[in-house]
Design a protein around this motif. Sequence first.
Motif, PDB file in Angstrom:
ATOM      1  N   UNK A 129       0.733  -1.092  -0.169  1.00 35.96           N
ATOM      2  CA  UNK A 129      -0.154   0.012  -0.025  1.00 35.96           C
ATOM      3  C   UNK A 129       1.009   1.159  -0.270  1.00 35.96           C
ATOM      4  N   UNK A 130       1.924   1.170   0.783  1.00 27.72           N
ATOM      5  CA  UNK A 130       2.896   2.603   0.898  1.00 27.72           C
ATOM      6  C   UNK A 130       3.442   2.454  -0.531  1.00 27.72           C
ATOM      7  N   UNK A 131       3.895   1.608  -1.139  1.00 28.58           N
ATOM      8  CA  UNK A 131       4.574   1.431  -2.330  1.00 28.58           C
ATOM      9  C   UNK A 131       3.691   2.001  -3.362  1.00 28.58           C
ATOM     10  N   UNK A 132       2.358   2.005  -3.509  1.00 36.34           N
ATOM     11  CA  UNK A 132       1.812   2.591  -4.422  1.00 36.34           C
ATOM     12  C   UNK A 132       1.371   3.912  -4.240  1.00 36.34           C
ATOM     13  N   UNK A 133       1.214   4.406  -2.839  1.00 34.37           N
ATOM     14  CA  UNK A 133       1.131   5.835  -2.358  1.00 34.37           C
ATOM     15  C   UNK A 133       2.332   6.407  -2.825  1.00 34.37           C
ATOM     16  N   UNK A 134       3.633   5.892  -2.807  1.00 33.54           N
ATOM     17  CA  UNK A 134       4.694   6.644  -2.903  1.00 33.54           C
ATOM     18  C   UNK A 134       4.958   6.687  -4.756  1.00 33.54           C
ATOM     19  N   UNK A 135       4.438   5.774  -5.130  1.00 37.20           N
ATOM     20  CA  UNK A 135       4.594   5.561  -6.618  1.00 37.20           C
ATOM     21  C   UNK A 135       3.563   7.012  -7.202  1.00 37.20           C
ATOM     22  N   UNK A 136       2.319   7.018  -6.677  1.00 37.74           N
ATOM     23  CA  UNK A 136       1.587   8.046  -7.026  1.00 37.74           C
ATOM     24  C   UNK A 136       2.109   9.543  -6.763  1.00 37.74           C
ATOM     25  N   UNK A 157      -0.393  12.658  -0.455  1.00 42.72           N
ATOM     26  CA  UNK A 157      -0.198  11.078  -0.571  1.00 42.72           C
ATOM     27  C   UNK A 157       1.122  10.784   0.292  1.00 42.72           C
ATOM     28  N   UNK A 158       2.046  11.754   0.151  1.00 39.99           N
ATOM     29  CA  UNK A 158       3.290  11.149   1.008  1.00 39.99           C
ATOM     30  C   UNK A 158       2.846  11.246   2.327  1.00 39.99           C
ATOM     31  N   UNK A 159       1.992  12.101   2.849  1.00 39.32           N
ATOM     32  CA  UNK A 159       1.725  12.078   4.320  1.00 39.32           C
ATOM     33  C   UNK A 159       0.831  10.682   4.526  1.00 39.32           C
ATOM     34  N   UNK A 160      -0.062  10.237   3.657  1.00 40.54           N
ATOM     35  CA  UNK A 160      -0.799   9.027   3.769  1.00 40.54           C
ATOM     36  C   UNK A 160       0.457   8.020   3.710  1.00 40.54           C
ATOM     37  N   UNK A 161       1.398   7.948   3.122  1.00 40.83           N
ATOM     38  CA  UNK A 161       2.508   6.740   2.956  1.00 40.83           C
ATOM     39  C   UNK A 161       3.090   6.468   4.265  1.00 40.83           C
ATOM     40  N   UNK A 162       3.338   7.850   4.923  1.00 45.59           N
ATOM     41  CA  UNK A 162       4.212   7.806   6.125  1.00 45.59           C
ATOM     42  C   UNK A 162       3.286   7.299   7.228  1.00 45.59           C
ATOM     43  N   UNK A 163       1.883   7.857   7.269  1.00 48.84           N
ATOM     44  CA  UNK A 163       0.851   7.381   8.056  1.00 48.84           C
ATOM     45  C   UNK A 163       0.855   5.654   8.055  1.00 48.84           C
ATOM     46  N   UNK A 164       0.751   5.315   6.923  1.00 46.86           N
ATOM     47  CA  UNK A 164       0.592   3.888   6.698  1.00 46.86           C
ATOM     48  C   UNK A 164       1.627   2.961   7.374  1.00 46.86           C
TER      49      UNK A 164
END
Length: 127
Positions: free
Chosen positions: A16-23, A120-127
Amino acid sequence: MSPEQQIQQAQCRIDHADVMMAEATQLDDIAAQLMAVQRYWGSPNRHIHLTAALADSRAVWHGIQAALAEGTLELPLEVQHNLLILSVYADSKIAACETAPSTEGLSSLIALTRSLAGSLKEWQVAA
């Protein structure tokens, strides 16, 4: 929870974090491309660069819409809904820039793109 379940849950979070970071990375790249067009607005090749940047931008935003439709962006339902609204809004901004190119219209699209990338980066960190 068994160790296998913990591993699967951790792997899901990583995916999930990888997908968010890619986006987020794609959106950062698009914002940089749009800013370059804006920076060289007076260039004789502006139309070519603007057309390419807007097409790339549209592809990324449509990719986000596809990811939402396919369920590959594991975000809370409310966030998914807001992201869909933003992507449709971005599409309208892209169309407006194509119809009546202006630095102001481009600025608005850049701000939207950069804002979402940061979120999205914030969501990735939170995930």
